[in-house]
Design a protein around this motif. Structure first.
Motif, PDB file in Angstrom:
ATOM      1  N   SER A  64      30.804  32.689  34.369  1.00 52.16           N
ATOM      2  CA  SER A  64      30.977  33.290  33.726  1.00 52.16           C
ATOM      3  C   SER A  64      32.292  34.183  33.394  1.00 52.16           C
ATOM      4  O   SER A  64      32.766  34.677  34.714  1.00 52.16           O
ATOM      5  N   PHE A  65      32.658  34.706  32.389  1.00 53.88           N
ATOM      6  CA  PHE A  65      33.794  35.877  32.511  1.00 53.88           C
ATOM      7  C   PHE A  65      33.429  37.134  32.792  1.00 53.88           C
ATOM      8  O   PHE A  65      32.220  37.421  32.788  1.00 53.88           O
ATOM      9  N   GLU A  66      34.131  37.914  33.688  1.00 52.59           N
ATOM     10  CA  GLU A  66      34.019  39.089  34.384  1.00 52.59           C
ATOM     11  C   GLU A  66      34.790  40.082  33.975  1.00 52.59           C
ATOM     12  O   GLU A  66      35.928  40.016  33.577  1.00 52.59           O
ATOM     13  N   LEU A  67      34.287  41.551  33.766  1.00 51.68           N
ATOM     14  CA  LEU A  67      35.202  42.427  33.698  1.00 51.68           C
ATOM     15  C   LEU A  67      36.021  42.759  34.913  1.00 51.68           C
ATOM     16  O   LEU A  67      35.399  43.051  35.685  1.00 51.68           O
ATOM     17  N   PRO A  68      37.364  42.514  34.439  1.00 48.85           N
ATOM     18  CA  PRO A  68      38.239  43.231  35.846  1.00 48.85           C
ATOM     19  C   PRO A  68      38.157  44.479  36.199  1.00 48.85           C
ATOM     20  O   PRO A  68      38.015  45.459  35.161  1.00 48.85           O
ATOM     21  N   PRO A  69      38.293  44.749  37.281  1.00 50.99           N
ATOM     22  CA  PRO A  69      38.221  46.213  37.827  1.00 50.99           C
ATOM     23  C   PRO A  69      39.507  46.894  37.256  1.00 50.99           C
ATOM     24  O   PRO A  69      40.525  46.082  37.239  1.00 50.99           O
ATOM     25  N   LEU A  70      39.600  48.074  37.009  1.00 54.27           N
ATOM     26  CA  LEU A  70      40.792  48.906  36.701  1.00 54.27           C
ATOM     27  C   LEU A  70      41.640  48.794  37.842  1.00 54.27           C
ATOM     28  O   LEU A  70      41.403  48.890  38.936  1.00 54.27           O
ATOM     29  N   PRO A  71      42.996  48.726  37.713  1.00 59.24           N
ATOM     30  CA  PRO A  71      43.996  48.445  38.920  1.00 59.24           C
ATOM     31  C   PRO A  71      44.349  50.142  39.496  1.00 59.24           C
ATOM     32  O   PRO A  71      45.197  50.346  40.093  1.00 59.24           O
TER      33      PRO A  71
ATOM     34  N   ASN B  98      30.841  40.391  27.477  1.00 59.23           N
ATOM     35  CA  ASN B  98      29.449  40.051  27.320  1.00 59.23           C
ATOM     36  C   ASN B  98      29.409  39.089  26.022  1.00 59.23           C
ATOM     37  O   ASN B  98      28.545  38.051  25.942  1.00 59.23           O
ATOM     38  N   ASN B  99      30.024  39.458  24.897  1.00 57.51           N
ATOM     39  CA  ASN B  99      30.128  38.835  23.590  1.00 57.51           C
ATOM     40  C   ASN B  99      30.727  37.072  24.137  1.00 57.51           C
ATOM     41  O   ASN B  99      30.272  36.197  23.213  1.00 57.51           O
ATOM     42  N   LEU B 100      31.699  37.041  24.753  1.00 58.19           N
ATOM     43  CA  LEU B 100      32.295  35.986  24.914  1.00 58.19           C
ATOM     44  C   LEU B 100      31.311  35.022  25.751  1.00 58.19           C
ATOM     45  O   LEU B 100      31.314  33.918  25.428  1.00 58.19           O
TER      46      LEU B 100
ATOM     47  N   SER C  83      34.667  27.143  33.217  1.00 55.64           N
ATOM     48  CA  SER C  83      35.556  27.318  34.586  1.00 55.64           C
ATOM     49  C   SER C  83      36.847  27.559  34.283  1.00 55.64           C
ATOM     50  O   SER C  83      37.858  27.580  35.107  1.00 55.64           O
ATOM     51  N   LEU C  84      37.200  27.638  32.967  1.00 57.76           N
ATOM     52  CA  LEU C  84      38.783  27.892  32.352  1.00 57.76           C
ATOM     53  C   LEU C  84      39.004  29.215  32.422  1.00 57.76           C
ATOM     54  O   LEU C  84      38.012  30.308  32.343  1.00 57.76           O
ATOM     55  N   ALA C  85      40.433  29.742  32.481  1.00 54.54           N
ATOM     56  CA  ALA C  85      40.619  30.988  32.093  1.00 54.54           C
ATOM     57  C   ALA C  85      40.570  31.333  30.920  1.00 54.54           C
ATOM     58  O   ALA C  85      40.650  30.373  29.970  1.00 54.54           O
ATOM     59  N   VAL C  86      40.460  32.556  30.453  1.00 47.71           N
ATOM     60  CA  VAL C  86      40.304  32.911  29.086  1.00 47.71           C
ATOM     61  C   VAL C  86      41.464  32.415  28.210  1.00 47.71           C
ATOM     62  O   VAL C  86      41.304  32.122  27.105  1.00 47.71           O
ATOM     63  N   GLU C  87      42.704  32.405  28.768  1.00 42.49           N
ATOM     64  CA  GLU C  87      43.893  31.945  27.936  1.00 42.49           C
ATOM     65  C   GLU C  87      43.611  30.373  27.657  1.00 42.49           C
ATOM     66  O   GLU C  87      44.232  29.975  26.670  1.00 42.49           O
TER      67      GLU C  87
ATOM     68  N   HIS D 299      39.278  40.357  25.328  1.00 45.45           N
ATOM     69  CA  HIS D 299      39.222  40.245  26.725  1.00 45.45           C
ATOM     70  C   HIS D 299      40.547  40.208  27.294  1.00 45.45           C
ATOM     71  O   HIS D 299      41.011  40.746  28.082  1.00 45.45           O
ATOM     72  N   ALA D 300      41.120  38.936  26.731  1.00 42.78           N
ATOM     73  CA  ALA D 300      42.839  38.809  27.198  1.00 42.78           C
ATOM     74  C   ALA D 300      43.660  40.038  26.817  1.00 42.78           C
ATOM     75  O   ALA D 300      44.244  40.274  27.947  1.00 42.78           O
ATOM     76  N   ASN D 301      43.455  40.394  25.775  1.00 47.91           N
ATOM     77  CA  ASN D 301      44.388  41.601  25.425  1.00 47.91           C
ATOM     78  C   ASN D 301      44.046  42.890  26.448  1.00 47.91           C
ATOM     79  O   ASN D 301      45.002  43.506  26.942  1.00 47.91           O
TER      80      ASN D 301
END
Length: 143
Positions: A2-9, A37-39, A51-55, A79-81
């Motif tokens: 599933s998609f995950e929240l990326p950490p802040l850099p 979460n909604n995605l 398994s795809l990237a959000v883009e 999420h992408a933005n």
């Protein structure tokens, strides 16, 4: 997967005094996390997209069942933005990004700057989108 929240850099306080720690925590940990979460909820019955990237998911929106397509578009786009947003904001002052833009994009942006017509009137679909007013201009390829 599933998609995950990326950490802040960077640390939550790295953008102070412009953006305070509490705002960064709320925006990243709650707001962006809600998009993720909604995605995931919208795609729960569509394992072929897991398994795809959000883009890539957004590029294939027409394959998403109509009943969840809007949720996938809005939350996948959010999420992408936001993932891009965290990467382009930096605590270190940068006058110009170290990017080499393709000539057609440079020309298109120059035309936008010199036009007397506001961008939003030339991209009417951007006016109809949900969100805080972000509009992404995307090209499949540069010729």
């Amino acid at each position: 997967m599933s998609f995950e929240l990326p950490p802040l850099p960077y640390d939550y306080n790295a953008l102070e005094p412009y953006i305070d720690t509490q705002t960064m925590q709320l925006h990243h940990d709650k707001h962006h996390a809600t998009y993720v979460n909604n995605l995931n909820a919208a795609l729960k019955d569509l394992p072929q997209f897991a398994s795809l990237a959000v883009e890539q998911v957004l590029q294939r929106l027409q394959e998403i069942p109509e009943g969840v397509r809007t949720a996938v578009r809005n939350n996948g786009g959010g999420h992408a933005n936001h993932s891009m947003y965290w990467q382009i904001m930096t605590p270190v002052a940068v006058k110009h990004p170290a990017v080499s833009w393709p000539a057609p994009l440079t020309a298109a942006l120059a035309a936008l700057r010199t036009s007397k017509m506001p961008l939003m009137t030339r991209v009417p679909s951007a006016l109809a989108q949900v969100g805080p007013g972000w509009c992404s201009i995307v090209a499949a390829s540069w010729r």
